[in-house]
Design a protein around this motif. Structure first.
Motif, short mmCIF file in Angstrom:
data_model
loop_
_atom_site.label_atom_id
_atom_site.label_comp_id
_atom_site.label_asym_id
_atom_site.label_seq_id
_atom_site.Cartn_x
_atom_site.Cartn_y
_atom_site.Cartn_z
N GLU A 265 0.86 -1.14 0.12
CA GLU A 265 -0.06 0.14 -0.18
C GLU A 265 0.91 1.39 -0.01
O GLU A 265 0.42 2.11 -0.57
N LYS A 266 2.07 1.42 0.61
CA LYS A 266 2.76 2.27 0.63
C LYS A 266 3.24 2.76 -0.67
O LYS A 266 3.30 4.05 -0.94
N GLY B 244 -11.40 -17.50 0.74
CA GLY B 244 -11.61 -16.36 -0.34
C GLY B 244 -11.48 -14.83 0.19
O GLY B 244 -11.38 -13.97 -0.77
N LEU B 245 -11.32 -14.69 1.55
CA LEU B 245 -11.58 -13.44 1.96
C LEU B 245 -10.37 -12.73 2.34
O LEU B 245 -10.16 -11.62 2.78
N TYR B 246 -9.23 -13.41 2.04
CA TYR B 246 -7.77 -12.68 2.36
C TYR B 246 -7.54 -11.33 1.65
O TYR B 246 -7.61 -10.37 2.37
N PHE B 247 -7.82 -11.24 0.50
CA PHE B 247 -7.66 -9.81 -0.18
C PHE B 247 -8.42 -8.68 0.13
O PHE B 247 -8.14 -7.69 0.53
N TRP C 257 -6.88 -5.73 2.18
CA TRP C 257 -6.81 -4.02 1.34
C TRP C 257 -7.77 -3.18 2.05
O TRP C 257 -7.44 -2.24 2.25
N ILE C 258 -8.61 -3.87 2.89
CA ILE C 258 -9.53 -2.89 3.63
C ILE C 258 -8.64 -2.45 4.64
O ILE C 258 -8.71 -1.23 5.14
N ALA C 259 -7.91 -3.13 5.32
CA ALA C 259 -7.16 -2.96 6.52
C ALA C 259 -5.95 -2.08 6.09
O ALA C 259 -5.70 -0.80 6.57
N LYS D 152 -17.52 -8.84 10.32
CA LYS D 152 -16.19 -8.52 10.55
C LYS D 152 -15.87 -6.87 10.43
O LYS D 152 -15.29 -6.49 11.02
N MET D 153 -16.54 -6.43 9.42
CA MET D 153 -16.33 -4.93 9.36
C MET D 153 -17.35 -4.00 10.29
O MET D 153 -16.45 -3.13 10.74
N LEU D 154 -18.10 -4.62 11.00
CA LEU D 154 -18.96 -4.03 11.91
C LEU D 154 -17.77 -3.74 13.22
O LEU D 154 -17.80 -2.95 13.93
N GLY D 155 -17.30 -4.94 13.37
CA GLY D 155 -16.25 -5.19 14.46
C GLY D 155 -15.11 -4.19 14.45
O GLY D 155 -14.36 -3.87 15.38
N LEU D 156 -14.56 -3.78 13.14
CA LEU D 156 -13.57 -2.74 12.99
C LEU D 156 -13.84 -1.56 13.54
O LEU D 156 -12.98 -0.66 13.92
#
Ligand code: GLN
Length: 310
Positions: free
Chosen positions: A191-192, A241-244, A248-250, A277-281
């Motif tokens: 990402e950098k 299937g959720l890795y990317f 990428w969201i993180a 998972k997203m609500l948990g973030l």
């Protein structure tokens, strides 16, 4: 043999093999092999074909009957409002992905309008304030190019790591010139470097979107020909299937503006797990999924909070 006879034979051949669209496939191959537009076939039914033409058509029909996707044989695919070059280095653009483009287009239309209103009240029309959009894993470029053509005042950045796919992306951009789209040959995981490559215009994005690889490596329902012909890199991801999507969201949420959006295409069974998972973030003020045209949950929709408290 005349054209109509070869066409009918091909249709029968595809029907016997239980193809979903035997006539369409046969017509597309026939037109391609003879260098005609599909519509012209109807006017040339009685055209006598030469031996070398019949041989060529037979080869195309054999390739198709072995399962090779039509788009790879023709080297192109219509998507949204344009035609894109494709080869085995890129995923073939899917109709489901048009839902992602349409959703992004609605968000951008609204954001452009809001920005215009704001600038009118401020009496400033600086280029600085242009919206900026980042696409991760652009493949053929069908998403970014479609949007960049429609939103000329928005700056787009499209990242692709695969050499083969990047060459197709370059070619598609050449055929659909858009000055507002910059393509970046980089791994979206870095990402950098990606953000640094976008920096000359802006560092914070209004929208980050992607049709990432999201198929579970263990998934047994995947079509054999998708697996055989399309690039593994564009299809599969670890962690069911959720890795990317998660990675990428993180990695990119710090670079998303407050009130900015993430739009990710997802597998139709991944919605509820991702939403939880997203609500948990605790980063997003809106966490939702949207359906594609066949009614399947297909898009993860996230809006970043205005500030940490909401
Ligand atoms: N953005 C491209 C598409 O939607 C490629 C996506 C991918 O390779 N996973 O077709």
């Amino acid at each position: 043999m005349i054209l109509k006879e070869v066409l009918d034979k091909s249709i029968t051949f595809f029907k016997q093999r239980k193809f979903e669209t035997p006539r369409l496939d046969a017509e597309l191959l026939m037109a391609y092999g003879l260098g005609l537009e599909r519509i012209q076939l109807y006017l040339k039914y009685d055209l006598p074909l030469k031996e070398h033409e019949i041989t060529k058509l037979r080869e195309l029909v054999v390739r198709r009957s072995q399962g090779e996707p039509i788009a790879y044989i023709l080297g192109k695919k219509d998507f949204y409002k344009s035609t894109f070059l494709v080869n085995s280095h890129v995923l073939i653009p899917r109709p489901e992905t048009e839902t992602l483009v349409e959703t992004a287009a609605k968000l951008l239309a609204k954001a452009c309008k809001d920005l215009e209103d704001l600038e009118l009240t401020k009496q400033t029309l600086e280029k600085e304030s242009a919206l900026s959009v980042l696409e991760l894993g652009a493949g053929s470029g069908c998403i970014s190019i479609s949007l960049a053509k429609e939103f000329e005042s928005v700056c787009f950045f499209a990242v692709e790591k695969s050499d083969g796919a990047f060459a197709v992306l370059e070619e598609n951009l050449k055929n659909n010139p858009c000055e507002n789209l910059k393509i970046i040959h980089q791994d979206a995981e870095n990402e950098k470097e990606v953000v640094a490559a976008c920096k000359e215009t802006k560092e914070q994005f209004d929208l980050v979107l992607s049709n990432p690889p999201y198929i579970d490596k263990e998934d047994e329902n995947i079509d054999v020909n998708v697996k055989k012909y399309e690039p593994e890199l564009a299809l599969f991801a670890d962690q069911k299937g959720l890795y990317f999507i998660e990675s990428w969201i993180a990695k990119y949420s710090p670079y998303l503006k407050p009130n900015g959006y993430f739009l990710f295409e997802i597998g139709h069974t991944q919605g509820s797990e991702l939403k939880n998972k997203m609500l948990g973030l605790n980063l997003f003020s809106e966490v939702d999924t949207l359906k594609d045209l066949s009614g399947k949950e297909r898009i993860l929709f996230l809006k970043k909070k205005w500030n940490k408290n909401g």
